[in-house]
Design an enzyme around this catalytic site. Structure first.
Site, PDB file in Angstrom:
ATOM      1  CG  HIS A 228     -69.046   3.963 -61.554  1.00 25.10           C
ATOM      2  ND1 HIS A 228     -69.819   2.877 -61.913  1.00 25.10           N
ATOM      3  CD2 HIS A 228     -68.845   3.839 -60.218  1.00 25.10           C
ATOM      4  CE1 HIS A 228     -70.085   2.138 -60.862  1.00 25.10           C
ATOM      5  NE2 HIS A 228     -69.511   2.690 -59.813  1.00 25.10           N
TER       6      HIS A 228
ATOM      7  CE  LYS B 169     -66.233   0.464 -60.970  1.00 19.93           C
ATOM      8  NZ  LYS B 169     -67.698   0.405 -61.088  1.00 19.93           N
TER       9      LYS B 169
ATOM     10  CG  ASP C 144     -47.645  -5.791 -72.894  1.00 14.91           C
ATOM     11  OD1 ASP C 144     -47.182  -4.704 -72.505  1.00 14.91           O
ATOM     12  OD2 ASP C 144     -47.157  -6.892 -72.556  1.00 14.91           O
TER      13      ASP C 144
ATOM     14  CG  HIS D  80     -70.448  -3.951 -56.450  1.00 16.45           C
ATOM     15  ND1 HIS D  80     -69.448  -3.702 -57.375  1.00 16.45           N
ATOM     16  CD2 HIS D  80     -70.855  -2.730 -56.016  1.00 16.45           C
ATOM     17  CE1 HIS D  80     -69.253  -2.403 -57.480  1.00 16.45           C
ATOM     18  NE2 HIS D  80     -70.104  -1.780 -56.675  1.00 16.45           N
TER      19      HIS D  80
ATOM     20  CE  LYS E  29     -70.851  -2.329 -60.861  1.00 20.05           C
ATOM     21  NZ  LYS E  29     -71.588  -1.928 -59.726  1.00 20.05           N
TER      22      LYS E  29
ATOM     23  CG  ASP F 134     -86.436 -11.378 -75.529  1.00 16.81           C
ATOM     24  OD1 ASP F 134     -87.116 -11.558 -74.502  1.00 16.81           O
ATOM     25  OD2 ASP F 134     -86.768 -10.609 -76.436  1.00 16.81           O
TER      26      ASP F 134
END
Length: 400
Positions: free
Chosen positions: A146, A148, A153, A318, A320, A325
Protein backbone atom coordinates in the site's frame (compact mmCIF):
# COMPACT_ATOMS: atom_id res chain seq x y z
CA UNK A 1 -30.02 -35.33 2.25
CA UNK A 2 -26.77 -36.77 0.97
CA UNK A 3 -26.28 -33.73 -1.35
CA UNK A 4 -26.91 -31.34 1.55
CA UNK A 5 -24.35 -33.15 3.71
CA UNK A 6 -21.79 -32.97 0.91
CA UNK A 7 -22.38 -29.23 0.47
CA UNK A 8 -22.06 -28.58 4.22
CA UNK A 9 -18.88 -30.67 4.38
CA UNK A 10 -17.45 -28.77 1.41
CA UNK A 11 -18.22 -25.39 3.00
CA UNK A 12 -16.65 -26.49 6.29
CA UNK A 13 -13.58 -27.70 4.41
CA UNK A 14 -13.22 -24.29 2.73
CA UNK A 15 -13.57 -22.50 6.08
CA UNK A 16 -10.90 -24.71 7.66
CA UNK A 17 -8.61 -24.19 4.67
CA UNK A 18 -9.04 -20.40 4.79
CA UNK A 19 -8.35 -20.37 8.53
CA UNK A 20 -5.20 -22.49 8.25
CA UNK A 21 -3.98 -20.65 5.16
CA UNK A 22 -4.35 -17.25 6.82
CA UNK A 23 -2.87 -18.15 10.20
CA UNK A 24 0.06 -20.17 8.85
CA UNK A 25 0.79 -17.46 6.28
CA UNK A 26 0.70 -14.80 8.98
CA UNK A 27 3.01 -16.84 11.22
CA UNK A 28 5.54 -17.12 8.41
CA UNK A 29 5.25 -13.38 7.69
CA UNK A 30 5.88 -12.51 11.34
CA UNK A 31 9.08 -14.59 11.33
CA UNK A 32 10.63 -12.59 8.49
CA UNK A 33 9.34 -9.08 9.20
CA UNK A 34 12.00 -6.49 10.01
CA UNK A 35 11.92 -3.10 11.71
CA UNK A 36 13.49 -0.55 9.36
CA UNK A 37 12.77 2.80 10.98
CA UNK A 38 15.29 5.46 9.97
CA UNK A 39 17.14 7.69 12.43
CA UNK A 40 15.91 11.25 12.91
CA UNK A 41 16.63 13.08 9.64
CA UNK A 42 16.29 16.62 8.32
CA UNK A 43 14.51 17.58 5.13
CA UNK A 44 12.33 20.15 3.41
CA UNK A 45 8.66 19.41 2.75
CA UNK A 46 5.70 20.65 0.78
CA UNK A 47 2.19 19.35 1.54
CA UNK A 48 -0.28 18.77 -1.29
CA UNK A 49 -3.91 18.28 -0.16
CA UNK A 50 -5.31 18.49 -3.73
CA UNK A 51 -4.55 16.08 -6.56
CA UNK A 52 -4.52 18.60 -9.39
CA UNK A 53 -1.79 20.67 -7.74
CA UNK A 54 0.16 17.58 -6.68
CA UNK A 55 0.22 15.95 -10.10
CA UNK A 56 1.01 19.19 -11.91
CA UNK A 57 4.13 19.41 -9.75
CA UNK A 58 4.82 15.65 -9.87
CA UNK A 59 4.58 15.38 -13.66
CA UNK A 60 6.75 18.48 -14.06
CA UNK A 61 9.51 16.95 -11.91
CA UNK A 62 9.31 13.71 -13.89
CA UNK A 63 9.64 15.65 -17.15
CA UNK A 64 12.87 17.20 -15.85
CA UNK A 65 14.38 13.90 -14.64
CA UNK A 66 17.84 13.21 -16.07
CA UNK A 67 19.07 9.99 -14.40
CA UNK A 68 16.40 7.72 -12.92
CA UNK A 69 12.74 7.65 -11.93
CA UNK A 70 11.62 5.11 -9.32
CA UNK A 71 7.89 4.85 -8.61
CA UNK A 72 5.79 2.62 -6.35
CA UNK A 73 2.00 2.93 -6.28
CA UNK A 74 -0.73 0.78 -4.82
CA UNK A 75 -3.25 1.74 -7.53
CA UNK A 76 -2.62 2.67 -11.14
CA UNK A 77 -5.66 2.46 -13.40
CA UNK A 78 -6.44 2.42 -17.11
CA UNK A 79 -8.30 5.71 -17.54
CA UNK A 80 -7.23 8.81 -19.45
CA UNK A 81 -5.25 10.19 -16.51
CA UNK A 82 -3.39 6.90 -16.05
CA UNK A 83 -2.64 6.87 -19.78
CA UNK A 84 -1.12 10.33 -19.45
CA UNK A 85 1.07 8.93 -16.66
CA UNK A 86 2.13 5.96 -18.80
CA UNK A 87 2.92 8.20 -21.76
CA UNK A 88 5.15 10.39 -19.63
CA UNK A 89 7.09 7.39 -18.31
CA UNK A 90 7.50 5.97 -21.83
CA UNK A 91 8.76 9.31 -23.10
CA UNK A 92 11.37 9.53 -20.35
CA UNK A 93 12.51 5.94 -20.93
CA UNK A 94 12.95 6.66 -24.65
CA UNK A 95 15.07 9.68 -23.71
CA UNK A 96 17.43 7.32 -21.91
CA UNK A 97 16.26 7.96 -18.33
CA UNK A 98 16.10 4.78 -16.26
CA UNK A 99 12.45 4.28 -15.29
CA UNK A 100 11.25 1.66 -12.80
CA UNK A 101 7.56 1.26 -11.99
CA UNK A 102 6.45 -1.09 -9.19
CA UNK A 103 2.70 -1.56 -8.66
CA UNK A 104 0.64 -3.81 -6.40
CA UNK A 105 -0.67 -6.86 -8.25
CA UNK A 106 -4.27 -6.54 -7.00
CA UNK A 107 -4.47 -2.81 -6.38
CA UNK A 108 -3.27 -2.19 -9.96
CA UNK A 109 -5.15 -5.07 -11.60
CA UNK A 110 -6.13 -2.71 -14.43
CA UNK A 111 -2.51 -2.64 -15.59
CA UNK A 112 -3.21 -5.31 -18.19
CA UNK A 113 -0.90 -7.16 -20.56
CA UNK A 114 -1.31 -4.57 -23.30
CA UNK A 115 -0.27 -1.72 -20.99
CA UNK A 116 2.59 -3.78 -19.54
CA UNK A 117 3.92 -4.69 -22.99
CA UNK A 118 3.74 -1.09 -24.20
CA UNK A 119 5.64 0.14 -21.14
CA UNK A 120 8.33 -2.52 -21.45
CA UNK A 121 8.70 -2.01 -25.20
CA UNK A 122 9.33 1.70 -24.53
CA UNK A 123 12.05 0.80 -22.00
CA UNK A 124 10.12 1.15 -18.73
CA UNK A 125 11.05 -1.56 -16.21
CA UNK A 126 7.74 -2.76 -14.76
CA UNK A 127 7.22 -5.15 -11.85
CA UNK A 128 4.23 -6.28 -9.79
CA UNK A 129 4.54 -6.54 -6.02
CA UNK A 130 2.73 -8.94 -3.70
CA UNK A 131 1.58 -11.51 -6.22
CA UNK A 132 -0.82 -14.20 -5.03
CA UNK A 133 1.29 -17.29 -4.51
CA UNK A 134 1.49 -20.72 -2.95
CA UNK A 135 1.43 -22.15 -0.37
CA UNK A 136 -0.70 -19.47 1.35
CA UNK A 137 -2.99 -18.24 -1.42
CA UNK A 138 -5.58 -16.56 0.79
CA UNK A 139 -3.04 -14.85 3.04
CA UNK A 140 -0.95 -13.62 0.11
CA UNK A 141 -4.14 -12.23 -1.43
CA UNK A 142 -4.71 -10.09 1.68
CA UNK A 143 -1.17 -8.70 2.12
CA UNK A 144 -0.92 -5.72 -0.21
CA UNK A 145 1.85 -3.20 -0.88
CA UNK A 146 0.00 0.00 0.00
CA UNK A 147 3.07 2.26 -0.13
CA UNK A 148 3.03 5.20 -2.54
CA UNK A 149 6.52 6.60 -2.98
CA UNK A 150 8.45 8.15 -5.85
CA UNK A 151 12.10 9.19 -6.11
CA UNK A 152 13.42 11.30 -8.96
CA UNK A 153 17.16 11.44 -9.70
CA UNK A 154 17.79 10.47 -6.07
CA UNK A 155 17.08 14.10 -5.07
CA UNK A 156 13.30 14.54 -4.90
CA UNK A 157 10.88 12.23 -3.10
CA UNK A 158 7.09 11.96 -2.87
CA UNK A 159 5.08 10.05 -0.27
CA UNK A 160 1.42 10.07 0.73
CA UNK A 161 -2.11 8.95 0.03
CA UNK A 162 -2.67 9.71 -3.65
CA UNK A 163 -2.63 7.04 -6.37
CA UNK A 164 -2.97 7.26 -10.16
CA UNK A 165 -6.56 7.46 -11.41
CA UNK A 166 -9.10 10.07 -12.46
CA UNK A 167 -10.77 10.22 -9.02
CA UNK A 168 -7.52 11.58 -7.55
CA UNK A 169 -7.76 14.67 -9.77
CA UNK A 170 -11.46 15.27 -8.97
CA UNK A 171 -12.97 13.57 -12.01
CA UNK A 172 -15.24 11.12 -10.18
CA UNK A 173 -18.58 12.91 -9.55
CA UNK A 174 -19.34 10.91 -6.39
CA UNK A 175 -15.93 11.42 -4.74
CA UNK A 176 -14.97 14.92 -5.85
CA UNK A 177 -13.19 16.88 -4.66
CA UNK A 178 -10.74 14.28 -3.37
CA UNK A 179 -9.02 15.36 -0.15
CA UNK A 180 -5.69 13.74 0.68
CA UNK A 181 -2.20 14.57 1.95
CA UNK A 182 0.92 13.96 -0.10
CA UNK A 183 4.44 15.14 0.71
CA UNK A 184 7.17 16.40 -1.59
CA UNK A 185 10.55 15.85 0.02
CA UNK A 186 14.08 17.15 -0.46
CA UNK A 187 17.05 16.87 1.87
CA UNK A 188 19.05 14.13 3.53
CA UNK A 189 16.13 11.73 3.92
CA UNK A 190 15.52 11.20 0.19
CA UNK A 191 18.27 8.51 -0.02
CA UNK A 192 16.48 6.57 2.74
CA UNK A 193 13.26 6.70 0.72
CA UNK A 194 15.27 5.50 -2.27
CA UNK A 195 16.70 2.62 -0.25
CA UNK A 196 13.19 1.55 0.79
CA UNK A 197 12.07 1.48 -2.84
CA UNK A 198 15.09 -0.64 -3.80
CA UNK A 199 14.30 -3.15 -1.03
CA UNK A 200 10.81 -3.65 -2.45
CA UNK A 201 12.08 -3.67 -6.04
CA UNK A 202 14.66 -6.39 -5.33
CA UNK A 203 12.00 -8.51 -3.66
CA UNK A 204 9.53 -8.43 -6.54
CA UNK A 205 11.43 -7.65 -9.76
CA UNK A 206 13.37 -10.29 -11.65
CA UNK A 207 16.18 -7.79 -12.23
CA UNK A 208 19.11 -7.88 -9.80
CA UNK A 209 20.56 -4.53 -8.74
CA UNK A 210 24.23 -5.02 -8.02
CA UNK A 211 25.26 -1.56 -6.82
CA UNK A 212 22.82 0.54 -4.75
CA UNK A 213 25.29 3.42 -4.50
CA UNK A 214 24.39 4.40 -8.07
CA UNK A 215 20.99 5.49 -6.76
CA UNK A 216 21.53 6.37 -3.09
CA UNK A 217 23.08 9.81 -3.42
CA UNK A 218 23.99 11.82 -0.34
CA UNK A 219 21.90 14.98 -0.02
CA UNK A 220 22.29 18.14 2.10
CA UNK A 221 20.29 18.51 5.29
CA UNK A 222 16.95 20.29 5.35
CA UNK A 223 15.11 22.01 8.18
CA UNK A 224 12.29 19.75 9.43
CA UNK A 225 13.26 16.86 11.71
CA UNK A 226 11.44 13.64 10.84
CA UNK A 227 11.67 9.86 10.63
CA UNK A 228 10.46 7.35 8.02
CA UNK A 229 8.92 4.18 9.43
CA UNK A 230 8.05 1.35 6.99
CA UNK A 231 5.69 -1.19 8.56
CA UNK A 232 4.01 -4.53 7.94
CA UNK A 233 2.59 -7.49 9.89
CA UNK A 234 1.65 -5.64 13.10
CA UNK A 235 4.56 -3.20 13.46
CA UNK A 236 2.21 -0.26 12.83
CA UNK A 237 -0.04 -1.15 15.77
CA UNK A 238 2.97 -0.98 18.09
CA UNK A 239 3.99 2.42 16.70
CA UNK A 240 0.50 3.92 16.99
CA UNK A 241 0.05 2.52 20.50
CA UNK A 242 3.33 4.11 21.57
CA UNK A 243 2.18 7.49 20.23
CA UNK A 244 -1.21 7.27 21.95
CA UNK A 245 0.25 6.18 25.29
CA UNK A 246 2.65 9.14 25.33
CA UNK A 247 -0.05 11.75 24.58
CA UNK A 248 -0.56 14.26 27.40
CA UNK A 249 -3.03 16.79 25.97
CA UNK A 250 -4.37 16.14 22.46
CA UNK A 251 -4.70 13.42 19.84
CA UNK A 252 -5.98 14.30 16.37
CA UNK A 253 -6.58 11.53 13.83
CA UNK A 254 -7.55 11.90 10.18
CA UNK A 255 -8.39 8.71 8.29
CA UNK A 256 -10.77 7.46 5.59
CA UNK A 257 -11.31 4.18 7.44
CA UNK A 258 -11.47 4.11 11.24
CA UNK A 259 -11.29 0.44 12.27
CA UNK A 260 -8.78 0.25 15.15
CA UNK A 261 -7.54 -2.90 16.85
CA UNK A 262 -8.72 -3.73 20.38
CA UNK A 263 -5.38 -2.53 21.74
CA UNK A 264 -5.64 0.82 19.99
CA UNK A 265 -9.26 1.35 21.00
CA UNK A 266 -8.31 0.65 24.61
CA UNK A 267 -5.36 3.03 24.26
CA UNK A 268 -7.65 5.80 23.01
CA UNK A 269 -10.22 5.19 25.77
CA UNK A 270 -7.44 5.21 28.39
CA UNK A 271 -6.18 8.50 26.97
CA UNK A 272 -9.64 10.04 27.34
CA UNK A 273 -9.76 8.85 30.97
CA UNK A 274 -6.51 10.66 31.76
CA UNK A 275 -7.86 13.90 30.27
CA UNK A 276 -6.47 13.81 26.72
CA UNK A 277 -8.69 15.52 24.14
CA UNK A 278 -9.31 13.31 21.07
CA UNK A 279 -10.54 14.56 17.69
CA UNK A 280 -11.19 12.20 14.77
CA UNK A 281 -11.92 13.23 11.17
CA UNK A 282 -13.52 10.65 8.84
CA UNK A 283 -15.41 10.90 5.54
CA UNK A 284 -19.13 11.62 5.27
CA UNK A 285 -19.19 9.90 1.86
CA UNK A 286 -17.71 6.41 1.65
CA UNK A 287 -15.84 4.86 -1.27
CA UNK A 288 -16.00 1.21 -0.18
CA UNK A 289 -18.82 -1.04 0.97
CA UNK A 290 -19.13 -1.62 4.75
CA UNK A 291 -16.07 0.41 5.86
CA UNK A 292 -18.25 3.13 7.33
CA UNK A 293 -20.48 0.65 9.15
CA UNK A 294 -17.38 -1.12 10.49
CA UNK A 295 -16.27 2.12 12.16
CA UNK A 296 -19.51 2.86 13.99
CA UNK A 297 -19.07 0.58 17.00
CA UNK A 298 -15.64 2.10 17.71
CA UNK A 299 -16.86 5.64 17.21
CA UNK A 300 -19.81 5.04 19.56
CA UNK A 301 -17.45 3.97 22.35
CA UNK A 302 -15.22 6.98 21.84
CA UNK A 303 -18.08 9.49 21.55
CA UNK A 304 -19.59 8.11 24.74
CA UNK A 305 -16.23 8.59 26.48
CA UNK A 306 -15.95 12.22 25.33
CA UNK A 307 -14.13 12.18 21.97
CA UNK A 308 -15.11 14.51 19.14
CA UNK A 309 -15.78 13.02 15.71
CA UNK A 310 -16.20 14.97 12.48
CA UNK A 311 -17.39 13.79 9.07
CA UNK A 312 -15.75 15.60 6.17
CA UNK A 313 -18.42 16.84 3.74
CA UNK A 314 -16.53 18.77 1.06
CA UNK A 315 -15.85 15.74 -1.14
CA UNK A 316 -14.17 12.47 -0.16
CA UNK A 317 -11.67 12.41 2.71
CA UNK A 318 -8.81 9.97 2.03
CA UNK A 319 -6.12 11.69 4.15
CA UNK A 320 -4.06 9.79 6.72
CA UNK A 321 -2.62 11.69 9.68
CA UNK A 322 -2.09 11.73 13.44
CA UNK A 323 -1.04 14.73 15.55
CA UNK A 324 0.03 14.21 19.18
CA UNK A 325 0.27 17.14 21.64
CA UNK A 326 1.38 19.58 18.91
CA UNK A 327 4.74 17.79 19.12
CA UNK A 328 4.54 14.87 16.68
CA UNK A 329 2.77 14.73 13.35
CA UNK A 330 2.35 11.57 11.24
CA UNK A 331 1.58 11.72 7.50
CA UNK A 332 1.89 8.67 5.30
CA UNK A 333 0.21 5.85 3.45
CA UNK A 334 -1.39 3.98 6.38
CA UNK A 335 -5.06 4.17 7.29
CA UNK A 336 -6.21 3.84 10.90
CA UNK A 337 -7.67 0.42 10.18
CA UNK A 338 -6.83 -3.21 10.76
CA UNK A 339 -5.77 -3.84 7.17
CA UNK A 340 -3.04 -1.20 7.43
CA UNK A 341 -2.19 -2.30 10.97
CA UNK A 342 -1.79 -6.02 10.33
CA UNK A 343 -1.74 -6.79 6.60
CA UNK A 344 -0.50 -4.02 4.32
CA UNK A 345 3.02 -2.82 3.70
CA UNK A 346 2.94 0.88 4.61
CA UNK A 347 5.34 3.76 5.12
CA UNK A 348 4.73 6.83 7.29
CA UNK A 349 6.68 9.99 8.00
CA UNK A 350 6.77 11.19 11.63
CA UNK A 351 7.62 14.86 12.10
CA UNK A 352 9.20 16.17 15.30
CA UNK A 353 9.62 19.72 14.04
CA UNK A 354 7.27 22.16 15.87
CA UNK A 355 7.14 24.56 12.91
CA UNK A 356 6.03 21.83 10.52
CA UNK A 357 3.55 20.39 13.05
CA UNK A 358 1.94 23.81 13.46
CA UNK A 359 1.85 24.26 9.69
CA UNK A 360 0.13 20.92 9.23
CA UNK A 361 -2.38 21.61 12.01
CA UNK A 362 -3.65 24.55 9.96
CA UNK A 363 -4.39 22.11 7.12
CA UNK A 364 -6.21 19.73 9.48
CA UNK A 365 -8.21 22.56 11.08
CA UNK A 366 -9.39 23.58 7.61
CA UNK A 367 -10.67 20.04 7.11
CA UNK A 368 -12.52 20.16 10.43
CA UNK A 369 -14.22 23.40 9.35
CA UNK A 370 -15.38 21.57 6.20
CA UNK A 371 -16.89 18.78 8.33
CA UNK A 372 -20.01 18.14 10.39
CA UNK A 373 -19.94 16.78 13.96
CA UNK A 374 -21.01 13.14 14.29
CA UNK A 375 -23.03 12.51 17.45
CA UNK A 376 -24.23 9.52 19.45
CA UNK A 377 -27.76 10.53 18.49
CA UNK A 378 -26.83 10.10 14.81
CA UNK A 379 -25.36 6.65 15.41
CA UNK A 380 -28.12 5.41 17.72
CA UNK A 381 -31.10 6.27 15.51
CA UNK A 382 -33.00 3.04 14.79
CA UNK A 383 -31.98 1.74 11.36
CA UNK A 384 -32.42 -1.99 10.76
CA UNK A 385 -30.51 -2.07 7.47
CA UNK A 386 -27.54 -0.18 8.96
CA UNK A 387 -27.53 -2.48 11.99
CA UNK A 388 -27.43 -5.52 9.70
CA UNK A 389 -24.51 -4.04 7.77
CA UNK A 390 -22.69 -3.28 11.04
CA UNK A 391 -22.92 -6.95 12.04
CA UNK A 392 -21.53 -8.08 8.68
CA UNK A 393 -18.81 -5.40 8.75
CA UNK A 394 -17.76 -6.42 12.25
CA UNK A 395 -17.25 -10.02 11.13
CA UNK A 396 -14.95 -9.08 8.24
CA UNK A 397 -13.37 -5.86 9.57
CA UNK A 398 -9.80 -7.17 9.22
CA UNK A 399 -10.25 -7.53 5.46
CA UNK A 400 -12.04 -4.27 4.65
Amino acid sequence: MKVTSIIIAFILLIIVWLYLDFHLGRRKHLRIVRNQATPILYGNFDIFPHGKELFADYFNEIKHARLHIHILFYIVKNDHFSQEFYSLLKTKAKEGVEVRLLVDRLGSHKVNKKIANELRTAGVQLAFSNRIKLPYLFYSMQVRNHRKISIIDGKIGYLGGFNIGKEYIDQDPKLSPWRDYHLKITGESVPFLQAEFLIDWKEYASEAIMDDSTYILKQPKGHASHQFVPTEAGLLEKKYLELIQHADQTIMIGTPYFIPSRQLLKGLLDALKRGVSITIVVPYTTDHMLVQEASYRYLRSLLQAGAQVYQYKKGFYHAKSIVIDDKICDIGTANFDQRSLFLNKEINCYFHDPVFVERFKDVLQKDILDSRPLTLTDLNKPNLFRSFKEVIAGAVSLFL
